[in-house]
Design an enzyme around this catalytic site. Structure first.
Site, PDB file in Angstrom:
ATOM      1  N   PRO A   2       4.130 -14.477  13.712  1.00 14.46           N
ATOM      2  CA  PRO A   2       3.616 -13.187  14.165  1.00 14.46           C
ATOM      3  C   PRO A   2       3.567 -12.855  15.645  1.00 14.46           C
ATOM      4  CG  PRO A   2       1.962 -14.441  12.947  1.00 14.46           C
ATOM      5  CD  PRO A   2       3.067 -15.333  13.302  1.00 14.46           C
ATOM      6  N   GLU A   3       4.480 -11.994  16.068  1.00 10.92           N
ATOM      7  CA  GLU A   3       4.271 -11.197  17.269  1.00 10.92           C
ATOM      8  C   GLU A   3       4.096  -9.766  16.769  1.00 10.92           C
ATOM      9  OE1 GLU A   3       6.901 -11.888  20.636  1.00 10.92           O
ATOM     10  OE2 GLU A   3       7.470 -13.826  19.861  1.00 10.92           O
ATOM     11  N   LYS A  58      -1.366  -8.174  18.407  1.00  9.40           N
ATOM     12  CA  LYS A  58      -1.066  -9.074  17.292  1.00  9.40           C
ATOM     13  C   LYS A  58      -2.208  -9.138  16.282  1.00  9.40           C
ATOM     14  CE  LYS A  58       1.423 -11.862  20.688  1.00  9.40           C
ATOM     15  NZ  LYS A  58       1.356 -13.104  21.483  1.00  9.40           N
ATOM     16  N   ARG A 248       4.753 -22.672  27.939  1.00  8.79           N
ATOM     17  CA  ARG A 248       5.678 -22.026  26.994  1.00  8.79           C
ATOM     18  C   ARG A 248       7.098 -22.184  27.526  1.00  8.79           C
ATOM     19  NH1 ARG A 248       2.996 -18.635  23.748  1.00  8.79           N
ATOM     20  NH2 ARG A 248       4.519 -19.371  22.255  1.00  8.79           N
TER      21      ARG A 248
END
Length: 259
Positions: A2-3, A58, A248
């Site tokens: 999920p974005e 989100k 990230r």
DNA sequence: AGCGATGTTCGCCG
DNA sequence: TCGGCGAACATCGC
């Protein structure tokens, strides 16, 4: 998955399947996903209905008569609506059972998803300090969010307090299409680049929503199919490289995306 | 077998 | 205060 585009897909799925039916019971399989008192959650949900929903970033905010149930999906969350005769999906954490013999399962494999409740959308957004929704924001709101910020682009896009909804994969795609280096600073963007970035945010998210969040079949001219080692830039054929920022890993083309 | 993963949060430090 | 960094959370698929 999920974005923002994935959560928008979940929202449409929930709207299509689960609104306006009495919720007979709720089964809590793993209470680690609850960011709310179990008793309060049951009180909000049981013998009530999901009446409508909203999405901010989100987060999926589901309205009931007495308040809002908020779903967050972490990296591995999903929703599944199915007949009660079928087996519960793998990684189900909370299951809502409707009076029509169907169930809605909230799943989370990595346990990073959470359920919250709130009195109003505004209260929740404030509590999480979320910026404007990346898909719904106006150019003016975007400029306002940019105001006086100095962070590097990639970090800013991932910061939900800046704008809400963009994650690691789509941020790479947006920067690729805008031809901006992930380490460029926000305050180095001129008027034209700001507008261009804004347009690319909208376009990439719109494309993702149209694709229903399915990243597996993107056209080759997008960066997404090339987000791995030893891939070539679809535009200039240079090698795609990775960069680690705040834990990230991002991917970009060092030739097309200049600092 | 080990590494990496679509997310958020918190503490540390400049 | 802002922003960058890295760890922590927990689990599984490649």
């Amino acid at each position: 998955m999920p974005e923002l585009p994935e959560v928008e897909t979940f929202k449409r799925y929930l709207d299509k399947t689960s609104l306006n039916q009495i919720i007979k019971s709720i089964k809590i399989i793993d209470n680690r996903v609850l960011n709310v008192d179990e008793f309060d959650l049951k009180k909000l949900v049981i013998n009530n209905k999901f009446t409508s929903s909203n999405r901010h970033g989100k987060y999926l905010l589901v309205n009931l008569e007495q308040g809002i149930l908020i779903m967050h999906f972490g990296m591995t969350g999903d929703l599944e609506y199915y007949n009660k005769r079928q087996e519960d999906p793998k990684y189900s954490k909370v299951i809502f059972q409707f009076s029509n013999d169907f169930k809605l399962a909230y799943t989370s494999r990595r346990m990073f998803g959470r359920l919250y409740i709130a009195k109003s959308i505004e209260e929740f957004i404030e509590s999480k300090k979320l910026g404007p929704d990346a898909f719904k924001m106006s150019l003016e709101e975007f400029k306002e969010a940019l105001n006086r910020r100095t962070a590097i682009l990639k970090n800013a896009m991932l910061n939900q307090s800046f704008i809400a909804g963009i994650g690691n994969i789509y941020s790479d795609e947006i920067l690729f299409r805008a031809k901006l280096h992930p380490k460029s600073r926000l305050d180095a963007l001129d008027e034209k680049k700001v507008k261009d970035l804004f347009t690319n945010i909208k376009d990439v998210l719109q494309f993702g929503i149209d694709k229903e969040g399915d990243l597996s079949s993107y056209p080759q001219n997008f960066l997404i199919p090339h987000r791995k080692k030893e891939e070539k830039c679809p535009i200039c054929k240079n090698e795609i490289v990775s960069i680690d920022l705040s834990g990230r890993r991002g991917y970009y083309c060092p030739n097309c995306q200049v600092e």
